[in-house]
Scaffold this motif. Structure first.
Motif, PDB file in Angstrom:
ATOM      1  N   LYS A  46       3.839   9.639   2.457  1.00 59.65           N
ATOM      2  CA  LYS A  46       3.915  11.097   2.529  1.00 59.65           C
ATOM      3  C   LYS A  46       3.124  11.640   3.713  1.00 59.65           C
ATOM      4  CE  LYS A  46       4.598  11.719  -2.444  1.00 59.65           C
ATOM      5  NZ  LYS A  46       4.099  12.373  -3.681  1.00 59.65           N
ATOM      6  N   ILE A  47       2.805  10.769   4.665  1.00 58.63           N
ATOM      7  CA  ILE A  47       2.065  11.180   5.852  1.00 58.63           C
ATOM      8  C   ILE A  47       2.886  12.181   6.654  1.00 58.63           C
ATOM      9  CG2 ILE A  47       1.194  10.376   8.089  1.00 58.63           C
ATOM     10  CD1 ILE A  47       0.426   7.773   6.706  1.00 58.63           C
ATOM     11  N   GLN A  48       2.246  13.274   7.086  1.00 58.82           N
ATOM     12  CA  GLN A  48       2.936  14.300   7.856  1.00 58.82           C
ATOM     13  C   GLN A  48       2.572  14.287   9.331  1.00 58.82           C
ATOM     14  OE1 GLN A  48       2.022  17.920   5.584  1.00 58.82           O
ATOM     15  NE2 GLN A  48       4.148  17.942   4.918  1.00 58.82           N
ATOM     16  N   SER A  49       1.328  13.930   9.646  1.00 52.76           N
ATOM     17  CA  SER A  49       0.868  13.999  11.029  1.00 52.76           C
ATOM     18  C   SER A  49       0.417  12.625  11.511  1.00 52.76           C
ATOM     19  CB  SER A  49      -0.291  14.991  11.155  1.00 52.76           C
ATOM     20  OG  SER A  49      -0.876  14.915  12.441  1.00 52.76           O
ATOM     21  N   ILE A  50       0.964  12.194  12.643  1.00 51.88           N
ATOM     22  CA  ILE A  50       0.527  10.939  13.241  1.00 51.88           C
ATOM     23  C   ILE A  50      -0.912  11.041  13.704  1.00 51.88           C
ATOM     24  CG2 ILE A  50       0.893   9.369  15.184  1.00 51.88           C
ATOM     25  CD1 ILE A  50       3.875  10.037  15.011  1.00 51.88           C
TER      26      ILE A  50
ATOM     27  N   ILE B 105      -3.366   7.911  12.611  1.00 51.26           N
ATOM     28  CA  ILE B 105      -4.293   7.247  13.546  1.00 51.26           C
ATOM     29  C   ILE B 105      -5.680   7.052  12.925  1.00 51.26           C
ATOM     30  CG2 ILE B 105      -5.421   7.408  15.791  1.00 51.26           C
ATOM     31  CD1 ILE B 105      -2.390   6.775  15.843  1.00 51.26           C
ATOM     32  N   PRO B 106      -6.295   8.098  12.316  1.00 51.65           N
ATOM     33  CA  PRO B 106      -7.603   7.869  11.675  1.00 51.65           C
ATOM     34  C   PRO B 106      -7.534   6.818  10.570  1.00 51.65           C
ATOM     35  CG  PRO B 106      -7.189  10.221  11.938  1.00 51.65           C
ATOM     36  CD  PRO B 106      -5.907   9.516  12.268  1.00 51.65           C
ATOM     37  N   MET B 107      -6.429   6.798   9.829  1.00 52.99           N
ATOM     38  CA  MET B 107      -6.308   5.837   8.739  1.00 52.99           C
ATOM     39  C   MET B 107      -6.255   4.410   9.266  1.00 52.99           C
ATOM     40  SD  MET B 107      -3.371   5.703   5.782  1.00 52.99           S
ATOM     41  CE  MET B 107      -2.099   5.233   6.973  1.00 52.99           C
TER      42      MET B 107
ATOM     43  N   GLU C  33      -4.475   1.639  -0.316  1.00 50.76           N
ATOM     44  CA  GLU C  33      -3.317   2.369   0.191  1.00 50.76           C
ATOM     45  C   GLU C  33      -2.046   1.515   0.187  1.00 50.76           C
ATOM     46  OE1 GLU C  33      -3.206   5.518   1.038  1.00 50.76           O
ATOM     47  OE2 GLU C  33      -5.335   5.858   0.634  1.00 50.76           O
ATOM     48  N   GLY C  34      -2.161   0.252  -0.227  1.00 48.99           N
ATOM     49  CA  GLY C  34      -0.989  -0.606  -0.306  1.00 48.99           C
ATOM     50  C   GLY C  34      -0.483  -1.105   1.027  1.00 48.99           C
ATOM     51  N   VAL C  35      -1.325  -1.055   2.057  1.00 54.10           N
ATOM     52  CA  VAL C  35      -0.887  -1.442   3.396  1.00 54.10           C
ATOM     53  C   VAL C  35      -0.760  -2.955   3.517  1.00 54.10           C
ATOM     54  CG1 VAL C  35      -1.524  -1.395   5.850  1.00 54.10           C
ATOM     55  CG2 VAL C  35      -1.835   0.634   4.442  1.00 54.10           C
ATOM     56  N   ASP C  36      -1.541  -3.693   2.737  1.00 54.74           N
ATOM     57  CA  ASP C  36      -1.508  -5.146   2.845  1.00 54.74           C
ATOM     58  C   ASP C  36      -0.119  -5.711   2.560  1.00 54.74           C
ATOM     59  OD1 ASP C  36      -2.031  -4.088   0.272  1.00 54.74           O
ATOM     60  OD2 ASP C  36      -2.571  -6.074  -0.476  1.00 54.74           O
TER      61      ASP C  36
ATOM     62  N   VAL D 220     -10.100  -0.053   1.414  1.00 52.99           N
ATOM     63  CA  VAL D 220      -9.222   1.109   1.563  1.00 52.99           C
ATOM     64  C   VAL D 220      -7.809   0.656   1.914  1.00 52.99           C
ATOM     65  CG1 VAL D 220      -8.819   3.238   2.851  1.00 52.99           C
ATOM     66  CG2 VAL D 220     -11.145   2.570   2.245  1.00 52.99           C
ATOM     67  N   LEU D 221      -7.708  -0.379   2.745  1.00 50.62           N
ATOM     68  CA  LEU D 221      -6.404  -0.899   3.148  1.00 50.62           C
ATOM     69  C   LEU D 221      -5.599  -1.332   1.922  1.00 50.62           C
ATOM     70  CD1 LEU D 221      -5.684  -3.243   6.100  1.00 50.62           C
ATOM     71  CD2 LEU D 221      -4.939  -3.933   3.840  1.00 50.62           C
TER      72      LEU D 221
END
Length: 412
Positions: A166-170, A175-177, A191-194, A187-188
């Motif tokens: 649901k990210i709206q702004s790059i 970028i900060p994330m 957020e389910g990035v792994d 945190v990674l």
């Protein structure tokens, strides 16, 4: 591929294909105008996610993403960057007129590693710096005068992640994330990035690939830094404070307990990098003032004898200074043009004053008109005795006589 909002699609597409005649002027180039619903940059990215291809050099170096930074067109006299070197100085916040644009950008220039980028609105008296960053990198340069060009290259898994998020702004969110993920596996995973890291990278492989790349790592120095241990020992004598040059706030080091027991090991699969454009011109145009500022900067790159072509007709008493004039333009008597760009085949009347403005092709300016900080688009007319300050005049428009405008936008 031009991605625009839905309500602008028809006009932009018509301009590209009918007015510019792109297919005839550039027969080997295919231009597509894609409309997107929503206002965020991530909305646009999500729409074209399956059509983005990676650059060859980026694929060789294989970071998670690369961001382009540049210096302001008009930098202040004071220094805008410094190296952490241990000491009792403090990090001063910028007080120039562009303070609202200021970021604290931390880069390890030996590897182009982007460690964090924090807006000045997020920093009060202290700039937090994690100990894990200093433990990994010998010298951290914290810049306060770099500007984000908003030009990024991402690994495709990042695009896949954005498409499902649901990210709206790059700039403000993505970028900060990603930079934070570098030193926070907790945190990674939260957020389910792994789940998207199907092709993990390794930091040592990344550094070796940079040296083998034909670009040599872009615009910045690619030589390794000095000893981490010597620098870290020097820091320990100053009660956990570092001194990247220039600021009123101190930079404080965050121990493990300050960051909720997050891992201090940099994640081996998240590598964020930055290139800093230091040669030529690089600037971002996202408003009328920056468009005008960029136009003035481009004028300075042109030799004086080429600023006013021989085909320009200049009447008695007209003065042109620090300005670029297009072919076959006519300038009336006692007219003054300063720090402006005038397009081709324009007709400018008598006793006109044009300051810090842009006139595109085929414009007509009547007698005794004053234009300051104003953009007049193609085929528009501004009739006699008008005064326009900080205005925008769209294409194919007519501004009637004796109109006084300030900060106005005239469109059809």
């Amino acid at each position: 591929m031009i991605v625009c909002q839905e309500d602008s699609h028809k006009k932009i597409s018509s301009y590209i294909h009918n007015i510019l005649n792109v297919s005839e002027r550039y027969p080997n180039t295919k231009v597509e105008v894609v409309k997107v619903k929503g206002n965020g940059s991530a909305d646009a990215l999500r729409l074209v996610a399956n059509r983005i291809k990676l650059l060859d050099v980026f694929r060789i170096q294989s970071p998670t993403f690369t961001a382009l930074f540049h210096e302001p067109l008009k930098p202040d006299n004071d220094s805008g960057s410094g190296s952490g070197s241990g000491g009792g100085n403090s990090l001063q916040k910028n007080s120039n007129k562009d303070d609202d644009l200021t970021e604290y950008v931390a880069i390890d220039h030996s590897t182009c590693r982007l460690l964090f980028a924090v807006g000045s609105d997020e920093v009060d008296d202290e700039l937090p710096v994690r100990m894990s960053i200093l433990d990994k990198f010998a010298v951290v340069n914290i810049h306060t005068k770099l500007r984000d060009a908003h030009l990024y290259v991402f690994k495709h898994w990042v695009i896949d992640y954005v498409a499902r998020s649901k990210i709206q702004s790059i700039k403000d969110e993505l970028i900060p994330m990603l930079t934070h993920f570098q030193y926070s596996e907790k945190v990674l995973k939260r957020e389910g990035v792994d789940k998207f890291l199907t092709q993990p990278s390794n930091f040592d492989d990344f550094y070796n690939a940079r040296n083998e790349s034909s670009t040599g790592g872009g615009f910045v120095n690619s030589h390794p830094s000095a000893s981490i241990n010597a620098y870290y020992a020097n820091l320990s004598h100053h009660q956990n404070s570092i001194t990247p040059a220039s600021a009123s706030s101190s930079a404080i080091l965050l121990e493990n307990e300050d960051v909720d027991q997050e891992s201090t090991d940099f994640h081996k699969s998240i590598i964020c990098t930055a290139l800093v454009a230091r040669e030529g011109l690089c600037f971002r145009v996202n408003s009328v003032p920056t468009y005008l500022e960029g136009s003035r900067a481009l004028i300075k790159t042109i030799s004086p004898e080429d600023l006013v072509p021989r085909s320009v007709e200049r009447q008695k008493g007209c003065q042109v200074g620090d300005s670029l004039i297009g072919d076959s333009t006519r300038i009336g008597e006692k007219t003054g043009i300063k720090k402006s760009v005038i397009g081709k085949h324009c007709v400018i009347g008598k006793n006109v004053k044009i300051i810090n403005s842009v006139l595109m092709d085929h414009c007509v300016i009547g007698d005794k008109v004053i234009l300051e900080g104003t953009v007049v688009c193609d085929n528009s007319k501004v009739f006699e005795q008008c005064t326009l300050k900080d205005c925008q005049v769209g294409p194919n428009l007519t501004i009637e006589k004796e109109v006084n405008g300030k900060g106005e936008t005239y469109i059809d």
